[in-house]
Design an enzyme around this catalytic site. Structure first.
Site, PDB file in Angstrom:
ATOM      1  N   HIS A 144      29.282  42.156 113.372  1.00  0.00           N
ATOM      2  CA  HIS A 144      30.014  42.129 112.107  1.00  0.00           C
ATOM      3  C   HIS A 144      29.104  42.544 110.948  1.00  0.00           C
ATOM      4  CE1 HIS A 144      32.048  39.576 108.781  1.00  0.00           C
ATOM      5  NE2 HIS A 144      32.601  40.769 108.831  1.00  0.00           N
ATOM      6  N   GLU A 147      28.686  46.234 110.897  1.00  0.00           N
ATOM      7  CA  GLU A 147      29.901  46.826 110.317  1.00  0.00           C
ATOM      8  C   GLU A 147      29.773  46.915 108.794  1.00  0.00           C
ATOM      9  OE1 GLU A 147      33.674  44.834 108.607  1.00  0.00           O
ATOM     10  OE2 GLU A 147      33.541  44.363 110.746  1.00  0.00           O
ATOM     11  N   HIS A 148      29.302  45.844 108.169  1.00  0.00           N
ATOM     12  CA  HIS A 148      29.101  45.848 106.709  1.00  0.00           C
ATOM     13  C   HIS A 148      28.038  46.858 106.298  1.00  0.00           C
ATOM     14  CE1 HIS A 148      31.159  42.214 104.849  1.00  0.00           C
ATOM     15  NE2 HIS A 148      31.518  42.128 106.121  1.00  0.00           N
ATOM     16  N   GLU A 218      24.347  42.354 101.566  1.00  0.00           N
ATOM     17  CA  GLU A 218      25.427  42.371 102.554  1.00  0.00           C
ATOM     18  C   GLU A 218      25.451  41.100 103.391  1.00  0.00           C
ATOM     19  OE1 GLU A 218      28.044  44.472 102.740  1.00  0.00           O
ATOM     20  OE2 GLU A 218      27.082  44.970 100.844  1.00  0.00           O
ATOM     21  N   GLU A 225      32.505  35.821 103.276  1.00  0.00           N
ATOM     22  CA  GLU A 225      33.657  36.016 104.161  1.00  0.00           C
ATOM     23  C   GLU A 225      33.847  34.803 105.074  1.00  0.00           C
ATOM     24  OE1 GLU A 225      35.114  39.354 107.429  1.00  0.00           O
ATOM     25  OE2 GLU A 225      33.668  39.911 105.862  1.00  0.00           O
TER      26      GLU A 225
END
Length: 546
Positions: A144, A147-148, A218, A225
């Site tokens: 994840h 991905e960022h 990030e 999140e």
């Protein structure tokens, strides 16, 4: 005394009627004698006058011209793609879009092209066949986090957030991505500069920066999140299911990630390791949607995406255990928990140990049916539930979690065993009666109607859906998941039912009426707290008393 449930799996009023048109396919009549005489006379005339020489010359010249035209057209199109065109994609008869599946010869990248002349928006989706299951055990959320990080610039376009500005500010569109257990999917849509935007996007997978200057920022975005998810009951119950599974299975991993799991001195190196291991053209699939012609989209695909390196990597497969609760101590559990919302609910989850993404449509359709004789009708009319759904909770390559979800009344919360007993009575009836072939076909016909009349969705969402599905299937005929490709396999349906048994069940009962302070009439004291989402819970064997 509760009235006994009598399942009726014939499911009345489900039949779909079709009106067919017969076509006259009779053969044409033979030539008449008169026509035969006329043809013979023409042959004699040509022979006598020697017309056959100029006619033959004319035919040769015409054929030569046609060959030259075809050659010129072919030269204009990218040969590498033409050589690798795939079987035709199956679409709805009412879908006015044009589709083409190609594989780039440069790097074996599979691409689905969609030409939508009526749209003023363009979109692209890229899926990588690796997700949180593939990340190291001690680095929860690495997939994840990567991905960022890919959005933070590339060697060709190094400015941070340039892609985001290009899409949202100039293109009046949006971009997003998600990381699932086995796939990471990136997508965007725009109204202008589609080719340019797609070129910037493709650089994520060609040469990203993954710079140290972006890591801290990030990492905080990932942390934010995760904290947002803590207020969402779907995330809380999903985390409970994962936390209480076998630590030997990748399903138990903390997939979102946080500063506590990612903040380490070698994180940049670990990002590059994961990227180099799985971000390879043979594990990547692309869907491109635009109002340009298929030939133009094809040229762009070749020019933009052929630079993604093919490292010939092996797709990650996880056979550590047949499913997350393969060890008997993780199955047959009843988990009470305290949600955020005031909705009382029960989730009944079964792991199905079948490889290759089995089709559970028949089983879930019957379980979720709401008509006469259904499980929902029985439970709702007696005041136990207000809603009932049945669906696949998790779908992975070597296991599936299928569940029945009910919103409970107070009566249902106090006596959930009535719900469980009724469910197993229905499942026993389904096994005893055998697979209903007529019903299976009617369900397929319903799904074919839905497929035929499906409205166009948001282009970005559509590109994301197609690219992610391509990460699972290799035959272009399956890219859009047409129901016509399904075929009845009675032994497979019976195998699926064999997993839906009392011995293979986990129950999750959630209510604010449950307490971490004491036992209540609704359940035991919640003595534990889930480590990632801070959910109070109590995990006991189904057969144990509260």
């Amino acid at each position: 005394m509760t009235e006994e449930y009598e399942p009726d799996v014939q499911l009345e009023n489900v039949t779909v009627a079709y009106a067919g048109l017969e076509e006259d396919v009779s053969a044409p009549p033979p030539l008449s004698r008169k026509l035969g005489i006329a043809l013979q006379q023409w042959r004699t005339f040509v022979k006598q006058k020697k017309f056959y020489i100029p006619i033959l010359v004319f035919l040769v010249l015409a054929l030569t011209l046609i060959i030259v035209i075809i050659a010129l057209i072919t030269m204009h199109r990218p040969h590498s793609l033409l050589q690798k065109q795939q079987p035709q994609i199956i679409k709805s008869d009412l879908d006015d879009r044009e589709y083409r599946a190609v594989t780039l010869t440069n790097n074996s990248l599979r691409v689905c092209l969609v030409s939508d002349k009526a749209s003023n928006q363009s979109a692209c989706g890229v899926a990588v066949a690796a997700g949180s299951f593939a990340e190291p055990t001690d680095l929860g959320g690495l997939a994840h986090f990567l991905e960022h990080m890919l959005f933070m610039g590339s060697t060709k376009y190094p400015t941070e957030n340039y892609f985001e500005r290009l899409v949202s500010t100039e293109g009046d569109g949006y971009t997003n991505a998600y990381t699932s257990d086995e796939v990471t999917d990136y997508y965007f849509k725009t109204r202008v500069k589609f080719r340019k935007t797609m070129d910037v996007f493709a650089q994520f997978f060609i040469h990203p920066l993954l710079s140290k200057s972006s890591i801290t920022r990030e990492m905080k975005a990932v942390e934010s999140e995760w904290k947002r998810e803590m207020g969402d009951d779907e995330w809380k119950i999903y985390a409970l299911m994962r936390t209480l599974s076998s630590p030997e299975h990748p399903f138990q991993k903390f997939s979102t990630g946080s500063i506590s799991t990612l903040n380490r001195s070698d994180i940049q190196e670990k990002l590059w390791d994961f990227y180099d291991q799985y971000y390879s053209a043979n594990l990547i699939t692309v869907a491109i949607i635009g109002n340009e012609t298929l030939d133009t989209l094809q040229e762009w695909a070749e020019e933009i995406f052929s630079a993604i390196p093919n490292k010939d990597k092996v797709k990650p497969v996880f056979n550590i255990l047949p499913f997350p609760w393969g060890d008997k101590k993780y199955i047959g559990r009843r988990v009470y928990y305290q949600p955020k919302s005031d909705k009382d609910s029960i989730k009944l989850i079964f792991p199905v140990n079948i490889r290759g993404y089995p089709d559970l449509r028949y089983v879930t359709y019957i379980l979720a049916y709401e008509g006469k004789g259904s499980l929902f009708q029985y439970l709702s009319t007696r005041g136990y539930v207000t809603s009932l759904l049945a669906d696949v909770q998790v779908e992975a390559e070597n296991f599936v979690l299928v569940g029945v979800y009910c919103d409970l009344t107070e009566k249902g919360l106090k006596d959930p065993n009535v719900i469980v007993e009724a469910l197993f009575k229905l499942l026993k009836t389904m096994r005893d009666d055998g697979i209903d072939e007529r019903l299976w076909m009617e369900i397929k016909e319903i799904d074919e109607l839905k497929f035929r009349f499906k409205e166009k969705e948001d282009p970005a969402a559509y590109a994301s859906t197609i690219s992610a599905r391509m990460a699972r299937v290799t035959d272009p005929r399956d890219y859009l998941n047409p129901p016509s490709r399904r075929s009845l396999n009675i032994s497979r349906e019976e195998e699926i039912l064999s997993f839906l048994t009392p011995e293979n069940l986990n129950m999750y009962i959630g209510s604010l009426k449950l307490s971490a302070e004491e036992k209540t009439e609704y359940g035991p004291q919640l003595t534990k707290v889930e480590k990632w989402y801070s959910t109070p819970y109590k995990n006991i064997a189904i057969l144990d008393s509260d």
